[in-house]
Design a protein around this motif. Structure first.
Motif, mmCIF file in Angstrom:
data_model
loop_
_atom_site.group_PDB
_atom_site.id
_atom_site.type_symbol
_atom_site.label_atom_id
_atom_site.label_comp_id
_atom_site.label_asym_id
_atom_site.label_seq_id
_atom_site.Cartn_x
_atom_site.Cartn_y
_atom_site.Cartn_z
ATOM 1 N N GLU A 5 122.984 -62.568 6.419
ATOM 2 C CA GLU A 5 122.580 -63.849 6.998
ATOM 3 C C GLU A 5 122.152 -63.685 8.451
ATOM 4 O OE1 GLU A 5 124.424 -68.364 7.498
ATOM 5 O OE2 GLU A 5 125.595 -66.739 6.579
ATOM 6 N N GLU A 6 122.909 -62.910 9.227
ATOM 7 C CA GLU A 6 122.539 -62.685 10.620
ATOM 8 C C GLU A 6 121.220 -61.929 10.733
ATOM 9 O OE1 GLU A 6 125.720 -60.689 12.493
ATOM 10 O OE2 GLU A 6 127.048 -62.448 12.560
ATOM 11 N N PHE A 24 115.860 -61.361 0.626
ATOM 12 C CA PHE A 24 117.300 -61.127 0.643
ATOM 13 C C PHE A 24 117.962 -61.522 -0.669
ATOM 14 C CE2 PHE A 24 116.598 -60.719 5.153
ATOM 15 C CZ PHE A 24 117.574 -59.804 5.540
ATOM 16 N N ARG A 25 117.361 -62.458 -1.416
ATOM 17 C CA ARG A 25 117.882 -62.770 -2.744
ATOM 18 C C ARG A 25 117.733 -61.557 -3.679
ATOM 19 N NH1 ARG A 25 115.228 -66.999 -3.479
ATOM 20 N NH2 ARG A 25 116.794 -68.566 -2.913
ATOM 21 N N VAL A 34 121.624 -66.678 -1.674
ATOM 22 C CA VAL A 34 120.663 -65.832 -0.971
ATOM 23 C C VAL A 34 121.364 -64.636 -0.340
ATOM 24 C CG1 VAL A 34 118.946 -65.764 0.866
ATOM 25 C CG2 VAL A 34 119.174 -67.805 -0.564
ATOM 26 N N PHE A 35 122.528 -64.855 0.276
ATOM 27 C CA PHE A 35 123.215 -63.813 1.024
ATOM 28 C C PHE A 35 124.555 -63.496 0.359
ATOM 29 C CE2 PHE A 35 120.895 -66.527 4.088
ATOM 30 C CZ PHE A 35 119.890 -65.624 4.425
ATOM 31 N N GLU A 55 109.881 -66.640 2.399
ATOM 32 C CA GLU A 55 109.646 -65.216 2.146
ATOM 33 C C GLU A 55 110.899 -64.378 2.441
ATOM 34 O OE1 GLU A 55 106.775 -61.634 3.898
ATOM 35 O OE2 GLU A 55 106.356 -63.753 4.374
ATOM 36 N N ILE A 56 111.569 -64.690 3.550
ATOM 37 C CA ILE A 56 112.795 -63.963 3.896
ATOM 38 C C ILE A 56 113.890 -64.239 2.877
ATOM 39 C CG2 ILE A 56 114.620 -63.771 5.625
ATOM 40 C CD1 ILE A 56 112.530 -64.324 7.758
ATOM 41 N N ALA A 57 114.007 -65.499 2.429
ATOM 42 C CA ALA A 57 115.024 -65.840 1.434
ATOM 43 C C ALA A 57 114.788 -65.096 0.126
ATOM 44 C CB ALA A 57 115.025 -67.351 1.197
#
Length: 445
Positions: free
Chosen positions: A269-270, A315-316, A262-263, A310-312
């Motif tokens: 990540e932060e 950022f993916r 993902v990051f 949704e956030i993952a």
């Protein structure tokens, strides 16, 4: 099902690549045919309206409006023919035996050598009528700075890059008597310059020289602007096409969305954790003040899971896009370097264009540009701009913004630039335009 979808996607990509490869193999034939059709259009105009002779206003009985129409059509067809001939030569240079074998396997049949030579001969016969000899062009270029030297308005400059074949000895022999006349002359230089201008104005051939000089300057400007646009457009096209057709599918296949990381760095990540934390705090705040309906801990946990997914996903995609940017930028740099290597004549013309543009500015304009450039890149507020640029580049490539490196860069690179500017002003600008240096110092104070 995923296997069948991947197979169909691979077949679709293969069909696109095969069509693009066939288009590449047909480039020489397509370019030659288009140049030949343009030459045929010019020849038809000559046969129908000028009795098979050159399209010229002096050899016709047409009005000015009709001649403007014929000349605009002529310029259009000449531009197409010359551009397609250049494309034909470039594609033939990249063509080899393996490409010809691949063309035969894909069902492409090239015309015979006799047909190609016949078309090239016809195109050369038509275009040669409207080609200005190089001798006249070079003489117009070399004579222009000589006239300016007699006027003693601008300092002496090196010969223009458009005529590099002229030997330096001839230029030295022409310049030595002129220096001797300037140093040992009885009359002031301004009077000599006025006499020289009168001689040029009274010369019956001066109008032709002015027209040749204007045409050469116009040609230099068109070539320079076209080359600048190519330097911008070609790397951008290479970046976007390689990212969409080559790098994107490869990254998608080798880095599936379900199993990919993902990051790429701890900053992503932060940022994701802080966004999820703000979302949780906003839900609890809305529940406490009564804006949203009350939720039990299980409902809050479900909403947090949806937001985390949704956030993952966001950022993916950002991580995959950063990896694509790295490889797409490599293709862009390769296209830019290749364009520089195959455009040496255009680079020389562009250099001459900028020389004439810069030296044609007034002293105040030169000082203004120098102050603006130095204040932006090495001035008091420049560290903030460099910090934004470096952080943007780091995000573009998915790298963590190393604060130590950024501060070290800001502490050294602008200082180096400032030293280079000062050395250039002291060594070159002070010798070429002392008045511009004086204006720069007065404005800077």
């Amino acid at each position: 099902m995923p296997t069948m979808n991947n197979f169909a996607f691979s077949q679709k990509i293969y069909s696109y690549l095969l069509a693009a490869y066939r288009w590449y193999l047909l480039t020489p034939q397509r370019s030659l045919d288009e140049a030949y059709q343009a030459a045929l259009q010019i020849k038809s105009i000559e046969d129908e309206h000028f009795n098979g002779k050159k399209i010229d206003a002096d050899s016709s009985q047409y009005s000015n409006s009709m001649m403007d129409y014929f000349e605009s059509d002529l310029k259009k067809q000449l531009k197409i023919a010359r551009m397609r001939l250049t494309e034909f030569r470039a594609s033939r240079w990249f063509s080899n035996e393996s490409n010809q074998k691949a063309a035969r396997k894909t069902g492409i049949e090239y015309p015979s050598a006799e047909i190609i030579l016949e078309k090239l001969r016809f195109i050369d016969e038509v275009i040669s009528k409207y080609t200005v000899p190089d001798i006249e062009t070079n003489s117009a270029i070399v004579n222009q700075p000589q006239i300016v030297k007699v006027d003693d308005v601008t300092p002496q400059k090196s010969p223009t890059p458009l005529a590099p074949q002229l030997p330096n000895k001839n230029l030295e022999t022409k310049q030595k008597p002129r220096r001797k006349a300037d140093t040992t002359g009885v009359l002031p230089r301004s009077i000599l310059g006025t006499i020289s201008r009168l001689q040029v104005e009274l010369d019956p051939n001066s109008e032709q020289d002015v027209v040749k000089s204007f045409r050469q300057a116009q040609r230099r400007t068109i070539i320079s602007i076209r080359f600048i646009l190519l330097l911008i457009i070609v790397p951008l096209l290479a970046h976007q096409l390689s990212k969409a057709l080559i790098v994107g599918p490869l990254i998608t296949n080798f880095r599936p969305a379900e199993t990919g990381n993902v990051f790429l760095n701890f900053e992503m990540e932060e940022e994701a954790l802080s966004e999820l934390q703000r979302f949780e705090e906003r839900i609890r705040f809305e529940n406490l003040i009564g804006i949203a309906p009350p939720l039990n801990p299980e409902a809050i946990e479900e909403k947090l899971k949806e937001k985390a997914a949704e956030i993952a996903e966001e950022f993916r995609d950002e991580s995959a896009n950063a990896i694509k940017n790295v490889f797409a930028d490599i293709f862009s740099v390769i296209a830019f370097v290749w364009l520089l290597l195959v455009s040496k004549q255009s680079i020389a013309v562009l250099k001459d264009f900028f020389d004439n543009l810069v030296y044609g500015l007034s002293d105040s304009a030169k000082a203004f540009i120098i102050i603006l450039f130095t204040d932006v890149f090495v001035g008091f507020h420049s560290p903030h701009g460099w910090e934004v640029i470096l952080e943007g580049v780091s995000r573009h490539w998915g790298l963590p913004a190393n604060r130590d490196f950024i501060f070290l860069f800001i502490a050294t690179f602008p200082v180096i630039l400032d030293t280079i500017f000062k050395y250039w002003i002291f060594r070159y600008l002070n010798r070429i335009s002392p008045s511009a240096v004086a204006t720069y110092r007065n404005m800077n104070e």
